[in-house]
Design an enzyme around this catalytic site. Structure first.
Site, short mmCIF file in Angstrom:
data_model
loop_
_atom_site.label_atom_id
_atom_site.label_comp_id
_atom_site.label_asym_id
_atom_site.label_seq_id
_atom_site.Cartn_x
_atom_site.Cartn_y
_atom_site.Cartn_z
N LYS A 202 -18.52 31.51 -76.84
CA LYS A 202 -17.15 31.84 -76.49
C LYS A 202 -16.87 33.26 -76.99
O LYS A 202 -16.94 33.54 -78.18
CB LYS A 202 -16.17 30.86 -77.13
CG LYS A 202 -14.70 31.14 -76.78
CD LYS A 202 -13.80 30.10 -77.42
CE LYS A 202 -12.33 30.37 -77.11
NZ LYS A 202 -11.44 29.36 -77.74
N ARG A 212 -2.95 31.58 -73.58
CA ARG A 212 -2.19 31.58 -74.83
C ARG A 212 -0.70 31.45 -74.57
O ARG A 212 0.02 30.85 -75.37
CB ARG A 212 -2.52 32.84 -75.64
CG ARG A 212 -3.95 32.80 -76.20
CD ARG A 212 -4.39 34.08 -76.87
NE ARG A 212 -5.78 33.97 -77.31
CZ ARG A 212 -6.56 35.00 -77.61
NH1 ARG A 212 -6.07 36.23 -77.51
NH2 ARG A 212 -7.81 34.80 -77.99
N LYS A 225 -9.25 37.50 -82.93
CA LYS A 225 -10.21 36.43 -83.20
C LYS A 225 -11.64 36.95 -83.24
O LYS A 225 -12.59 36.19 -83.05
CB LYS A 225 -10.04 35.32 -82.16
CG LYS A 225 -8.64 34.72 -82.14
CD LYS A 225 -8.55 33.46 -81.29
CE LYS A 225 -7.14 32.86 -81.37
NZ LYS A 225 -7.04 31.56 -80.69
N LYS A 256 -17.83 30.92 -72.09
CA LYS A 256 -16.42 31.24 -71.83
C LYS A 256 -16.15 32.68 -72.25
O LYS A 256 -16.50 33.05 -73.38
CB LYS A 256 -15.53 30.27 -72.62
CG LYS A 256 -14.04 30.46 -72.39
CD LYS A 256 -13.24 29.45 -73.21
CE LYS A 256 -11.74 29.67 -73.00
NZ LYS A 256 -10.94 28.75 -73.84
N SER A 282 -8.07 31.48 -67.77
CA SER A 282 -6.73 31.75 -67.24
C SER A 282 -6.60 33.13 -66.61
O SER A 282 -5.96 33.30 -65.57
CB SER A 282 -5.69 31.58 -68.35
OG SER A 282 -5.97 32.45 -69.44
N TYR A 321 -8.78 25.75 -63.11
CA TYR A 321 -7.42 25.33 -62.77
C TYR A 321 -7.27 25.09 -61.27
O TYR A 321 -6.28 24.50 -60.83
CB TYR A 321 -6.42 26.39 -63.23
CG TYR A 321 -6.52 26.65 -64.72
CD1 TYR A 321 -5.93 25.79 -65.64
CD2 TYR A 321 -7.24 27.75 -65.21
CE1 TYR A 321 -6.05 26.01 -67.01
CE2 TYR A 321 -7.37 27.97 -66.57
CZ TYR A 321 -6.77 27.10 -67.46
OH TYR A 321 -6.90 27.31 -68.82
#
Length: 332
Positions: A202, A212, A225, A256, A282, A321
């Site tokens: 990731k 988020r 992160k 990812k 997303s 999605y």
């Protein structure tokens, strides 16, 4: 493999493109409904379907509406649904105790889905960011995201989800050693058949922004992160992480984001041969939707082409999605 090719005109590659039926006969990769995992956002309330502004067509759903969505997904033949909670800000704390509460949003949604659509697999997210007042996937102490104490919390979260009926645990936290700890705990507690789909590679990506927003983590996050998610410039490191997670007991592995990292998908599949997945995140989804809504691309064709690219790169399945929309097209 080195192909044997006759010289032109004995070999005319256009022969195999001459009609839709011939193209279907020689197609190397095919997208099917079996390849889809549908990520769904769950929030509190009842009878709620709340649009996510930065993700056109995506909703935050209350538990009862998530169960309805699972019934729809099951009817479409989608094999799995993945849950992400939009946690009330009042429940976000430094100790993240809501993460392993039997009655948190995710665990209530798992039970509701199992009651309404028992044949669909339920995948969960394991990370502290939906419950952390700091917005991070792990505990923050003195500005540092600490590893080992976070892993202990993630194990408690894993067991709570398994008790609720989760079929697939999805650790997205990127802490070291968490797969081994989760596998050991699942075995010891009798959850031997619960699978782990590890977010093994990731990346610290800018493509996560709309997600988020969807889970309410954007405002809470302090810093970034990059100390636990992967550097986008690294490829060999991904293989080392995949190997580690497989040796610790991961059943499946995930890369990812998706399309910007298809080279990683290909390397992982070729190297390990393990069940390999990617998350069309997303930002990828939002870009396709925004361009389609502006008339700049044919949204349906680009959607299908983007998902086929994952299969060509070696993926066994995709979190997307677009899942219900794609399933309806493929079923038709």
């Amino acid at each position: 493999m080195k192909p044997t090719i006759a010289p032109f005109p004995a070999a005319r590659f256009r022969r195999a493109r001459s009609s839709s039926s011939v193209r279907a006969l020689v197609r190397e990769h095919t997208l099917t409904v079996d390849d889809l995992i549908w990520p769904v956002f769950v929030r509190d309330g009842e009878g709620v379907e709340e649009p996510v502004g930065s993700m056109p067509g995506v909703m935050r759903r209350s538990v009862d509406r998530v169960a309805q969505a699972a019934v729809e997904a099951q009817a479409l033949g989608i094999p799995a649904i993945c849950l992400f909670p939009y946690t009330n800000a009042a429940l976000k704390t430094e100790d993240c105790a809501e993460a392993w509460s039997p009655d948190n949003l995710s665990n209530r949604a798992i039970r509701a889905i199992k009651a309404a659509a028992p044949d669909i697999a339920v995948m969960t997210d394991v990370a502290l960011d939906p419950y952390n007042i700091n917005g991070h996937d792990g505990y923050v102490v003195g500005g540092e995201i600490i590893n080992d104490e976070t892993v202990e919390a993630l194990v408690k979260m894993t067991l709570a989800q398994a008790e609720a009926g989760a079929d697939i645990i999805g650790p997205s936290d990127m802490m070291d050693g968490r797969i081994g700890a989760m596998r050991q705990a699942l075995e010891a507690s009798g959850h031997r058949n619960v699978m782990i789909l590890s977010y093994a590679a990731k990346y610290a990506s800018a493509f996560y922004g709309p997600f988020r927003d969807a889970v309410g983590a954007s405002g809470a996050l302090t810093g970034d992160k990059k100390t636990y998610q992967m550097d986008p410039g690294n490829s060999n490191e991904a293989l080392r992480l995949i190997e580690r997670d497989l040796t610790e007991g991961a059943d499946m592995v995930m890369i990812k984001p998706g399309m910007p990292y298809l080279d990683i998908c290909r390397r992982v599949k070729d190297t390990f041969g393990a069940p390999t997945y990617a998350y069309q995140v997303s930002g990828e989804y939002a870009m396709i939707q925004a361009a389609a809504q502006n008339g700049w691309i044919d949204g349906e064709k680009v959607m299908l082409e983007s998902l086929l690219a994952f299969k060509r790169a070696g993926c066994d399945g995709i979190l997307t999605y677009f899942a219900p929309q794609v399933a309806r097209i493929l079923n038709a």
